[in-house]
Scaffold this motif. Structure first.
Motif, PDB file in Angstrom:
ATOM      1  N   TRP A 216      92.605  27.904  94.490  1.00 22.05           N
ATOM      2  CA  TRP A 216      90.944  28.618  94.053  1.00 22.05           C
ATOM      3  C   TRP A 216      90.692  28.857  95.210  1.00 22.05           C
ATOM      4  O   TRP A 216      90.060  29.797  95.506  1.00 22.05           O
ATOM      5  N   SER A 217      90.547  27.616  95.866  1.00 19.36           N
ATOM      6  CA  SER A 217      89.874  27.872  97.450  1.00 19.36           C
ATOM      7  C   SER A 217      90.634  28.727  98.454  1.00 19.36           C
ATOM      8  O   SER A 217      89.960  29.436  98.968  1.00 19.36           O
ATOM      9  N   GLN A 218      92.058  29.100  97.753  1.00 17.58           N
ATOM     10  CA  GLN A 218      92.628  29.870  99.503  1.00 17.58           C
ATOM     11  C   GLN A 218      91.920  31.419  98.654  1.00 17.58           C
ATOM     12  O   GLN A 218      92.118  31.932  99.597  1.00 17.58           O
ATOM     13  N   GLU A 219      92.501  31.503  98.055  1.00 22.54           N
ATOM     14  CA  GLU A 219      92.177  32.730  96.948  1.00 22.54           C
ATOM     15  C   GLU A 219      90.756  33.255  97.474  1.00 22.54           C
ATOM     16  O   GLU A 219      90.606  34.698  97.527  1.00 22.54           O
ATOM     17  N   GLU A 220      89.764  32.246  96.559  1.00 21.88           N
ATOM     18  CA  GLU A 220      88.283  32.824  97.423  1.00 21.88           C
ATOM     19  C   GLU A 220      88.186  33.124  98.827  1.00 21.88           C
ATOM     20  O   GLU A 220      87.568  34.345  98.358  1.00 21.88           O
ATOM     21  N   SER A 221      88.981  31.867  99.181  1.00 21.40           N
ATOM     22  CA  SER A 221      88.575  32.515 100.838  1.00 21.40           C
ATOM     23  C   SER A 221      89.003  33.883 100.944  1.00 21.40           C
ATOM     24  O   SER A 221      88.091  35.129 102.007  1.00 21.40           O
ATOM     25  N   ILE A 222      90.658  34.092 100.907  1.00 22.36           N
ATOM     26  CA  ILE A 222      91.249  35.499 101.281  1.00 22.36           C
ATOM     27  C   ILE A 222      90.639  36.316 100.469  1.00 22.36           C
ATOM     28  O   ILE A 222      89.961  37.797 100.957  1.00 22.36           O
ATOM     29  N   LYS A 223      89.656  36.287  99.277  1.00 23.92           N
ATOM     30  CA  LYS A 223      89.976  37.390  98.270  1.00 23.92           C
ATOM     31  C   LYS A 223      88.243  37.734  99.640  1.00 23.92           C
ATOM     32  O   LYS A 223      87.853  39.111  99.599  1.00 23.92           O
TER      33      LYS A 223
END
Lengths: 448, 342
Positions: A216-223
């Motif tokens: 979730w953390s990775q998705e949020e940052s890349i988005k």
């Protein structure tokens, strides 16, 4: 003769209970080291014990084995054995290769099994039974957060190993916990500009995300960072951890109109999803008049080995690489390579560095007391450990240093030469305000 | 329509793997009455037959070059594969086709493993409760996993499909759809055809051979077959070994789809048991039908259009369908009366 028995009153029951409790607790009170010491597990002999909590079984066992190798090497160097590794390049010269504060370093190990409950149980055992004064390790953010919380409650320092989720030093940060490894926020900040340069600003991204804290953390940052640069997010689909076959999640990508697939997967999930995405011909596909691209935000050498030739040309980020040319990296790679016959992974590097940083802080503080060691680490600026000038920020106990953007190598020279460094993103570009990720450090717990 | 066809194809492919494992499980349960939780481990062992074969033919001659050193200062090792050095073009072909060729190794290896497993361990648990059988076979599966992990490590080991069937086929263009609308990996289609061939082969063996007839008779009424003077136990041992071969071959051919590691069998085991239960305990056609049915359902449940309406349905669909089918048809789709009912 008549026996007159006194009826039991509430008061007598309470009195007996309190007396019984005192009797039962007496041996523990007088034998507990916490009673006599200024902090939990204060070393009284000629050694100090570290607890290395790594996955020795389960999916990340190979990564855990590499971490353990690095820890053992660090202990050797701290005790004055071997060639000293990074001790010779470390900017702080407090450590002299004769132990810490006059005590030789000993260690115990635990198996996290990459499961939070097992990791907490092994950390607890090392603290309570083995007298570990510091716990370090981990190959999963879920595990790291769980163990960090336990160390805070127990009153020992936790030096996180491989954990990349923002939450470790964000909303779940603790005063007793410290992280050298980078996080998803830094990955987003470092990777997005390179993605824009290579793939352009007009892109439509489809995310497949591991359904747990790190994903979730990775998705949020890349988005966040790619959308700031003009990319559009078509869909973000959560996939179960350890799904194995991702084909049912990849097939919808084919006709989604997306021209970039972001795989927010790590470890075995990444190996499987990337392999299968390539098999489905995504890398040969043209969408919206552009070449379809795949991005793997967090790379590791062991994952690259698992995915084989499928990693060629695929961009991602990394905390460190053994091929860097600085003196610290070369010293560590030489030391590790001579000891084990192959170069170290980034997991091994961060674990080795964390051990040295903790030892150095204890030496500078002149004690192993968590609050004093923590203060010695807070705001500590150092160099010579492979990442250039680095800061251990006091506000969130997160290290700030350069971040590597890497790419799967087209023509690897060996099985260890699978990634090439595309860009070294300077520290200033990945720094962010401590309050951005929320959470409260709270106060130190010395365990007494 | 193209999205529908793509998911259907994907479901059939998934179902093929489920059906192959479930077929072996059902064979063992139907003949020996044993609930074999080590069946996933047989799938894993098959996959590692392919890995071992590949390692064997890519064994390298190591020469130390004292004039060059590694980044960590040790002398450089120059590696040359023996197969290529000794057999030239044939060696290269062998490396390229290592996965399908490793079937030749996997068949005898899995036969021996199946035979040893049944004679050495499983036969002692024929008359024990199912709980004992589950415990011992599950324990065996863990032991086998740990052995493989010790020998090969915990990381997945990628295996390549032959160059000729690597990459994806544009099925959409073949069927008259827009080019690139339905793209599917060649090797997955090979796997689907392979599953169909193995399933057909097992059914033909049971249906059209005398051995198969005796086995089927034994599955229906073991006691009566025994009273006729037929050594049914020996035949059942062979059936166990055949089931091991079926699981092993399913594992061999799956390696280019999913890089195998020591845990790969467990990932399939639970789903395969659900398949067996839904199909009907002891029913071979039921296991195959349920395998394909659940594979297709799982694939469709993962479509974004479905997940938008029912979030998370992709992760529970198989179990949900199993519950519904067992409520409506307690013996499963094609279950026989009396099986697991005492």
């Amino acid at each position: 003769m008549t026996l007159i028995r006194k009826p039991l009153s509430r008061r007598s029951i309470l009195r007996s209970g309190a007396a019984g409790g005192l009797v039962l607790a007496t041996p523990t009170i007088f034998t507990s080291r916490a009673w006599s010491a200024g902090y939990l597990n204060e070393p009284t002999g000629d050694t100090v014990t570290f607890g290395f909590n790594v996955p020795q079984t389960g999916a990340y066992a190979d990564e855990g084995a590499d971490e353990l190798r690095a820890y053992q090497l660090a202990v050797k160097h701290l005790n004055g054995e071997g060639d000293g590794g990074m001790l010779s390049t470390f900017s702080s010269k407090a450590l002299g290769g004769n132990g810490i504060n006059g005590k030789k370093v000993a260690f115990v190990t635990g198996d996290t099994q990459t499961k939070s409950d097992a990791a907490r149980a092994s950390a607890k055992r090392m603290i309570e039974k083995d007298g570990a004064v510091m716990i370090t390790g981990g190959s999963s953010s879920g595990v790291a957060i769980a163990v960090q919380s336990l160390c805070q409650e127990a009153g020992v320092i936790f030096m996180a190993g491989l954990t990349h989720s923002n939450d470790t030093t964000g909303k779940d940060k603790r005063a007793n916990g410290f992280r050298h490894f980078f996080n998803t926020e830094m990955t987003g900040a470092a990777l997005a500009p390179v993605l824009k340069n290579v793939m352009g600003a007009d892109r439509r991204a489809y995310h497949l995300t591991a359904d747990y804290t790190w994903g979730w953390s990775q998705e949020e940052s890349i988005k966040k960072y790619t959308e700031q640069l003009g990319w559009e997010t078509v869909a973000a689909v959560r996939t179960p951890l350890g799904a194995g076959d991702f084909s049912q999640y990849i097939t919808p990508v084919l006709n989604s109109g997306a021209d970039v697939l972001v795989l927010n997967h790590y470890g075995k999930d990444m190996v499987n999803s990337l392999t299968q995405a390539v098999q489905f011909g995504l890398r040969d596909k043209m969408v919206n008049g552009k070449q379809f691209e795949i991005v793997v935000p967090l790379y590791s050498e062991l994952m690259a080995q698992g995915a084989g030739e499928n990693v060629k040309g695929i961009l991602g980020s990394s905390n460190w690489d053994w091929k860097l040319s600085d003196a610290g990296t070369q010293a560590f790679t030489k030391s590790f390579g001579q000891e084990y016959g192959f170069p170290p992974s980034q997991a091994a590097h961060t674990c080795y560095v964390q051990t040295l940083l903790y030892a150095d802080a204890c030496q500078r503080a002149g004690t192993f007391m968590p609050s004093e060691v923590g203060k010695a680490l807070e705001g500590f600026e150092f160099d010579g450990l492979g990442n250039g000038p680095t800061l251990y920020r006091a506000a969130d106990h997160q290290c700030f240093k350069d971040v590597l953007v890497v790419k799967g190598k087209e023509n690897p020279s060996s099985q260890y030469d699978l990634l090439e460094v595309v860009e070294v993103t300077p520290r200033a570009q990945v720094e962010y305000p401590a309050e951005l990720l929320g959470g409260e450090l709270g106060s130190y717990n010395n365990g007494v | 329509m193209d999205v529908f066809l793509l998911q259907l194809l994907n479901g059939l492919d998934k179902g093929g793997a489920y059906a192959l494992i479930a077929l072996g499980l059902t064979l063992i349960f139907g003949t020996l009455g044993v609930v074999n939780f080590a069946h996933g481990a047989l799938f894993m062992l098959g996959a590692f037959c392919a890995v071992s074969f590949n390692k064997l033919i890519t064994l390298q001659k190591i020469i130390i070059d004292p004039t060059k050193t590694t980044a960590w200062g040790t002398p450089l090792e120059v590696r040359t594969p023996y197969a290529e050095a000794m057999f030239g073009d044939f060696g290269q072909w062998l490396v390229n086709y290592s996965v399908p060729v490793s079937i030749v190794l996997a068949i005898p290896v899995m036969l021996i493993i199946g035979f040893v497993m049944e004679r050495g361990l499983i036969k002692h648990f024929y008359n024990r409760p199912h709980a004992d059988q589950i415990l011992v076979t599950f324990g065996l599966a863990i032991v086998l996993q740990e052995v493989i992990k010790t020998l090969f490590g915990a990381n997945p080991i990628p295996q390549s499909a032959p160059d000729a069937v690597r990459g994806a086929a544009d099925i959409g263009a073949m069927l008259g759809f827009q080019a690139g609308a339905i793209v599917y990996p060649w090797w997955r289609m090979v796997y689907l055809l392979f599953s169909a061939a193995i399933i057909a082969g097992v059914f033909a063996f049971l249906q059209f051979t005398t051995f198969g007839m005796v086995v089927r008779a034994g599955m229906a009424d073991r006691e009566t077959v025994g009273l006729l003077g037929i050594n049914i136990e020996r035949r059942f041992t062979i059936v166990f070994a055949i089931a091991a071969v079926v699981a092993g071959l399913a594992g061999v051919m799956y390696t280019p789809i999913l890089p195998p590691d020591y845990h790969i069998g467990m990932e399939f085991l639970v789903l395969s048991f659900v398949v067996v239960v839904v199909g009907g305990m002891g029913s071979l056609p039921g296991a195959v039908a349920a395998g394909f049915l659940l594979g297709i359902l799982q694939s469709f449940a993962s479509m974004n259009e479905v997940k938008d309406v029912l979030p998370g349905i992709d992760q529970i669909i198989i179990y949900l369908v199993a519950v519904v089918i067992l409520l409506v048809r307690p013996r499963g789709l094609m279950g026989r009366r009396g099986v697991m009912e005492n």
